[in-house]
Design a protein around this motif. Structure first.
Motif, PDB file in Angstrom:
ATOM      1  N   GLY A 147       0.791  -1.221   0.000  1.00 62.06           N
ATOM      2  CA  GLY A 147       0.000   0.000   0.000  1.00 62.06           C
ATOM      3  C   GLY A 147       0.820   1.266   0.000  1.00 62.06           C
ATOM      4  O   GLY A 147       0.266   2.368   0.110  1.00 62.06           O
ATOM      5  N   ALA A 148       2.144   1.141  -0.146  1.00 68.97           N
ATOM      6  CA  ALA A 148       3.013   2.323  -0.141  1.00 68.97           C
ATOM      7  C   ALA A 148       2.707   3.228  -1.329  1.00 68.97           C
ATOM      8  O   ALA A 148       2.229   2.772  -2.379  1.00 68.97           O
ATOM      9  CB  ALA A 148       4.473   1.887  -0.170  1.00 68.97           C
ATOM     10  N   VAL A 149       2.987   4.512  -1.155  1.00 62.73           N
ATOM     11  CA  VAL A 149       2.881   5.472  -2.252  1.00 62.73           C
ATOM     12  C   VAL A 149       4.122   5.321  -3.128  1.00 62.73           C
ATOM     13  O   VAL A 149       5.248   5.390  -2.632  1.00 62.73           O
ATOM     14  CB  VAL A 149       2.761   6.911  -1.721  1.00 62.73           C
ATOM     15  CG1 VAL A 149       2.748   7.909  -2.873  1.00 62.73           C
ATOM     16  CG2 VAL A 149       1.510   7.053  -0.865  1.00 62.73           C
ATOM     17  N   PHE A 150       3.920   5.095  -4.389  1.00 62.14           N
ATOM     18  CA  PHE A 150       5.020   4.786  -5.300  1.00 62.14           C
ATOM     19  C   PHE A 150       6.113   5.855  -5.269  1.00 62.14           C
ATOM     20  O   PHE A 150       7.302   5.552  -5.261  1.00 62.14           O
ATOM     21  CB  PHE A 150       4.476   4.624  -6.725  1.00 62.14           C
ATOM     22  CG  PHE A 150       5.467   4.071  -7.709  1.00 62.14           C
ATOM     23  CD1 PHE A 150       5.725   2.714  -7.763  1.00 62.14           C
ATOM     24  CD2 PHE A 150       6.130   4.910  -8.598  1.00 62.14           C
ATOM     25  CE1 PHE A 150       6.624   2.188  -8.689  1.00 62.14           C
ATOM     26  CE2 PHE A 150       7.026   4.409  -9.505  1.00 62.14           C
ATOM     27  CZ  PHE A 150       7.284   3.043  -9.550  1.00 62.14           C
ATOM     28  N   SER A 151       5.729   7.122  -5.228  1.00 62.96           N
ATOM     29  CA  SER A 151       6.705   8.216  -5.297  1.00 62.96           C
ATOM     30  C   SER A 151       7.533   8.349  -4.028  1.00 62.96           C
ATOM     31  O   SER A 151       8.538   9.067  -4.018  1.00 62.96           O
ATOM     32  CB  SER A 151       5.999   9.544  -5.584  1.00 62.96           C
ATOM     33  OG  SER A 151       5.062   9.848  -4.565  1.00 62.96           O
ATOM     34  N   ASP A 152       7.148   7.644  -2.965  1.00 62.11           N
ATOM     35  CA  ASP A 152       7.936   7.688  -1.731  1.00 62.11           C
ATOM     36  C   ASP A 152       9.127   6.733  -1.781  1.00 62.11           C
ATOM     37  O   ASP A 152       9.941   6.716  -0.852  1.00 62.11           O
ATOM     38  CB  ASP A 152       7.063   7.318  -0.530  1.00 62.11           C
ATOM     39  CG  ASP A 152       6.070   8.412  -0.174  1.00 62.11           C
ATOM     40  OD1 ASP A 152       6.246   9.548  -0.643  1.00 62.11           O
ATOM     41  OD2 ASP A 152       5.112   8.117   0.582  1.00 62.11           O
ATOM     42  N   TYR A 153       9.213   5.942  -2.829  1.00 58.95           N
ATOM     43  CA  TYR A 153      10.256   4.921  -2.912  1.00 58.95           C
ATOM     44  C   TYR A 153      11.076   5.094  -4.180  1.00 58.95           C
ATOM     45  O   TYR A 153      10.966   6.083  -4.888  1.00 58.95           O
ATOM     46  CB  TYR A 153       9.624   3.525  -2.829  1.00 58.95           C
ATOM     47  CG  TYR A 153       9.176   3.191  -1.421  1.00 58.95           C
ATOM     48  CD1 TYR A 153       9.985   2.462  -0.573  1.00 58.95           C
ATOM     49  CD2 TYR A 153       7.960   3.666  -0.932  1.00 58.95           C
ATOM     50  CE1 TYR A 153       9.596   2.181   0.731  1.00 58.95           C
ATOM     51  CE2 TYR A 153       7.556   3.393   0.362  1.00 58.95           C
ATOM     52  CZ  TYR A 153       8.386   2.644   1.184  1.00 58.95           C
ATOM     53  OH  TYR A 153       7.999   2.385   2.474  1.00 58.95           O
ATOM     54  N   ASP A 154      11.876   4.096  -4.422  1.00 59.61           N
ATOM     55  CA  ASP A 154      12.801   4.098  -5.541  1.00 59.61           C
ATOM     56  C   ASP A 154      12.089   4.324  -6.884  1.00 59.61           C
ATOM     57  O   ASP A 154      11.044   3.742  -7.144  1.00 59.61           O
ATOM     58  CB  ASP A 154      13.531   2.744  -5.561  1.00 59.61           C
ATOM     59  CG  ASP A 154      14.293   2.514  -6.831  1.00 59.61           C
ATOM     60  OD1 ASP A 154      15.166   3.333  -7.126  1.00 59.61           O
ATOM     61  OD2 ASP A 154      13.988   1.531  -7.527  1.00 59.61           O
ATOM     62  N   SER A 155      12.674   5.174  -7.720  1.00 56.43           N
ATOM     63  CA  SER A 155      12.200   5.337  -9.099  1.00 56.43           C
ATOM     64  C   SER A 155      13.302   4.851 -10.026  1.00 56.43           C
ATOM     65  O   SER A 155      14.195   5.611 -10.409  1.00 56.43           O
ATOM     66  CB  SER A 155      11.856   6.801  -9.387  1.00 56.43           C
ATOM     67  OG  SER A 155      10.690   7.178  -8.691  1.00 56.43           O
ATOM     68  N   SER A 156      13.259   3.594 -10.355  1.00 53.07           N
ATOM     69  CA  SER A 156      14.257   3.028 -11.266  1.00 53.07           C
ATOM     70  C   SER A 156      13.758   1.686 -11.750  1.00 53.07           C
ATOM     71  O   SER A 156      12.802   1.119 -11.201  1.00 53.07           O
ATOM     72  CB  SER A 156      15.608   2.847 -10.562  1.00 53.07           C
ATOM     73  OG  SER A 156      15.551   1.805  -9.608  1.00 53.07           O
ATOM     74  N   GLY A 157      14.398   1.174 -12.789  1.00 50.04           N
ATOM     75  CA  GLY A 157      14.119  -0.165 -13.247  1.00 50.04           C
ATOM     76  C   GLY A 157      12.715  -0.362 -13.797  1.00 50.04           C
ATOM     77  O   GLY A 157      12.045   0.573 -14.219  1.00 50.04           O
ATOM     78  N   PHE A 158      12.276  -1.613 -13.784  1.00 49.58           N
ATOM     79  CA  PHE A 158      11.013  -2.059 -14.366  1.00 49.58           C
ATOM     80  C   PHE A 158      10.178  -2.690 -13.262  1.00 49.58           C
ATOM     81  O   PHE A 158      10.478  -3.774 -12.776  1.00 49.58           O
ATOM     82  CB  PHE A 158      11.327  -3.034 -15.503  1.00 49.58           C
ATOM     83  CG  PHE A 158      10.203  -3.879 -16.041  1.00 49.58           C
ATOM     84  CD1 PHE A 158       8.882  -3.781 -15.605  1.00 49.58           C
ATOM     85  CD2 PHE A 158      10.470  -4.809 -17.031  1.00 49.58           C
ATOM     86  CE1 PHE A 158       7.874  -4.580 -16.111  1.00 49.58           C
ATOM     87  CE2 PHE A 158       9.470  -5.627 -17.553  1.00 49.58           C
ATOM     88  CZ  PHE A 158       8.174  -5.509 -17.091  1.00 49.58           C
ATOM     89  N   ASP A 159       9.118  -1.978 -12.837  1.00 53.82           N
ATOM     90  CA  ASP A 159       8.190  -2.473 -11.826  1.00 53.82           C
ATOM     91  C   ASP A 159       6.935  -3.016 -12.493  1.00 53.82           C
ATOM     92  O   ASP A 159       6.429  -2.441 -13.470  1.00 53.82           O
ATOM     93  CB  ASP A 159       7.789  -1.352 -10.863  1.00 53.82           C
ATOM     94  CG  ASP A 159       8.928  -0.918  -9.960  1.00 53.82           C
ATOM     95  OD1 ASP A 159       9.251  -1.664  -9.028  1.00 53.82           O
ATOM     96  OD2 ASP A 159       9.487   0.169 -10.199  1.00 53.82           O
ATOM     97  N   GLU A 160       6.408  -4.117 -11.964  1.00 57.69           N
ATOM     98  CA  GLU A 160       5.118  -4.644 -12.409  1.00 57.69           C
ATOM     99  C   GLU A 160       4.004  -3.798 -11.812  1.00 57.69           C
ATOM    100  O   GLU A 160       3.940  -3.617 -10.596  1.00 57.69           O
ATOM    101  CB  GLU A 160       4.957  -6.098 -11.957  1.00 57.69           C
ATOM    102  CG  GLU A 160       6.016  -7.046 -12.463  1.00 57.69           C
ATOM    103  CD  GLU A 160       5.893  -7.338 -13.949  1.00 57.69           C
ATOM    104  OE1 GLU A 160       4.870  -6.936 -14.559  1.00 57.69           O
ATOM    105  OE2 GLU A 160       6.818  -7.953 -14.499  1.00 57.69           O
ATOM    106  N   VAL A 161       3.132  -3.269 -12.676  1.00 64.18           N
ATOM    107  CA  VAL A 161       2.005  -2.461 -12.215  1.00 64.18           C
ATOM    108  C   VAL A 161       0.714  -3.229 -12.484  1.00 64.18           C
ATOM    109  O   VAL A 161       0.372  -3.504 -13.636  1.00 64.18           O
ATOM    110  CB  VAL A 161       2.003  -1.089 -12.905  1.00 64.18           C
ATOM    111  CG1 VAL A 161       0.739  -0.313 -12.547  1.00 64.18           C
ATOM    112  CG2 VAL A 161       3.235  -0.287 -12.507  1.00 64.18           C
ATOM    113  N   PHE A 162      -0.003  -3.572 -11.408  1.00 67.00           N
ATOM    114  CA  PHE A 162      -1.201  -4.403 -11.490  1.00 67.00           C
ATOM    115  C   PHE A 162      -1.911  -4.348 -10.133  1.00 67.00           C
ATOM    116  O   PHE A 162      -1.223  -4.430  -9.109  1.00 67.00           O
ATOM    117  CB  PHE A 162      -0.780  -5.858 -11.802  1.00 67.00           C
ATOM    118  CG  PHE A 162      -1.916  -6.822 -11.967  1.00 67.00           C
ATOM    119  CD1 PHE A 162      -2.405  -7.129 -13.226  1.00 67.00           C
ATOM    120  CD2 PHE A 162      -2.499  -7.435 -10.868  1.00 67.00           C
ATOM    121  CE1 PHE A 162      -3.438  -8.034 -13.385  1.00 67.00           C
ATOM    122  CE2 PHE A 162      -3.546  -8.332 -11.014  1.00 67.00           C
ATOM    123  CZ  PHE A 162      -4.013  -8.636 -12.285  1.00 67.00           C
ATOM    124  N   PRO A 163      -3.214  -4.166 -10.040  1.00 68.83           N
ATOM    125  CA  PRO A 163      -4.210  -4.144 -11.102  1.00 68.83           C
ATOM    126  C   PRO A 163      -4.672  -2.744 -11.503  1.00 68.83           C
ATOM    127  O   PRO A 163      -5.693  -2.621 -12.183  1.00 68.83           O
ATOM    128  CB  PRO A 163      -5.360  -4.928 -10.462  1.00 68.83           C
ATOM    129  CG  PRO A 163      -5.291  -4.539  -9.017  1.00 68.83           C
ATOM    130  CD  PRO A 163      -3.824  -4.384  -8.714  1.00 68.83           C
TER     131      PRO A 163
END
Length: 311
Positions: A59-75
């Protein structure tokens, strides 16, 4: 060859052959953290400045963490509510912030994750075929009703002034899904592609190319047409080196583009996002009937490939 290792302080699974070295982080959403073109020793994925990575909590906010690489986004890409049950879906979905189990089957890695909230299990099989990194996906719905979803590969690519986006020639129109961007205007504004007129400068702007980091902006747009072919990528016009995506257009019919040109954390990267639904928000996709689903007690499958050095 497959081996275990460490990447920025986290356990990694490394797939390597004569063409590619790919590094996955099973504890960090099975993120593809690094993709090396061994012919040129080029890293194709944008890398965070930090020497260590922190595993996000559910449930973390994406922008609070690492921005790099290829993350799976679902659903879903945006945080929203499931259109059937009304249950909340976190920012950038669930699976990027969950640990995935894995096992080895010969030269294939099989990653698996089960939702703690919804009745689905997602499986990802990964292997190398010469200069291609190959993925097979399956989502199993154990529930008694359809499960609706958006999937996209949120892969932030390294880029520079020589990077040019490649898409099928028939894709000639885009819609902005950011609010009040300086070039493309308000959410929902339609523009011709690749060249449009900037709302800021009144001059032609080639959307297939990157502005410099000093532009200090971000753009996100979707092509208004369904893709006629499951193909997109980038080419470095100074070297001719390419990175191409291949996928089934009948299952992944939409294509988004995210351009970070210094306007987010000072980052400079590009994401091509083949999507199973639009526009970022699952509730919106459901309402406009541009969304994918898994039938009750059913399975939805698709594949995705990254090709390096394509001619």
């Amino acid at each position: 060859m497959i081996r275990e290792g460490t990447f920025k302080g986290l356990k990694s699974i490394i797939l390597e052959n004569n063409y590619i070295r790919a590094v996955f982080l099973p504890e960090y959403g099975s993120k593809l953290a690094s993709l090396i073109d061994k012919e040129t020793n080029k890293e194709w994925l944008f890398q965070a400045k930090s020497d260590t990575l922190t595993i996000p909590s559910y449930g973390a906010v994406f922008s609070d963490y690492d921005s790099s690489g290829f993350d799976e986004v679902f659903p879903s890409i945006d945080a929203c509510f499931d259109p059937v049950t009304g249950k909340p879906i976190p920012d950038h979905g669930e699976v990027w912030a969950l640990p995935w189990e894995y096992r080895l089957e010969g030269e294939t890695v099989v990653f698996t994750v089960k939702s703690p909230v919804f009745p689905y299990t997602m499986t990802k099989r990964v292997w190398l075929e010469m200069n291609r990194l190959c993925f097979d996906y399956a989502v199993t719905n154990d529930g008694d009703t359809r499960f609706y979803f958006i999937w996209t590969p949120h892969a932030l690519l390294r880029c520079d002034e020589y990077t040019k986006i490649i898409v099928p020639d028939s894709l000639t129109s885009v819609m902005t899904v950011e609010h009040q961007t300086e070039h493309l205007g308000e959410w929902g504004t339609i523009h011709p592609y690749p060249v449009t007129i900037s709302r800021k400068t009144g001059k032609p702007l080639d959307l297939s190319k990157m502005e410099p980091p000093s532009a200090n902006n971000c753009e996100k747009f979707y092509f208004t047409e369904r893709v006629p072919k499951g193909m997109c990528g980038i080419v470095q016009e100074n070297t001719g080196r390419k990175l191409m995506y291949h996928y089934p257009a009948e299952k992944i019919p939409y294509l988004g583009v995210w351009k970070t040109q210094g306007g987010y954390r000072g980052d400079y990267n590009l994401a091509l996002e083949p999507c199973t639904g639009v526009y970022d928000n699952l509730s919106v996709a459901y309402a406009i009937r541009k969304v994918s689903f898994v039938e009750a007690k059913g399975v939805f499958t698709w594949w995705f490939q990254i090709e390096i050095g394509a001619e």
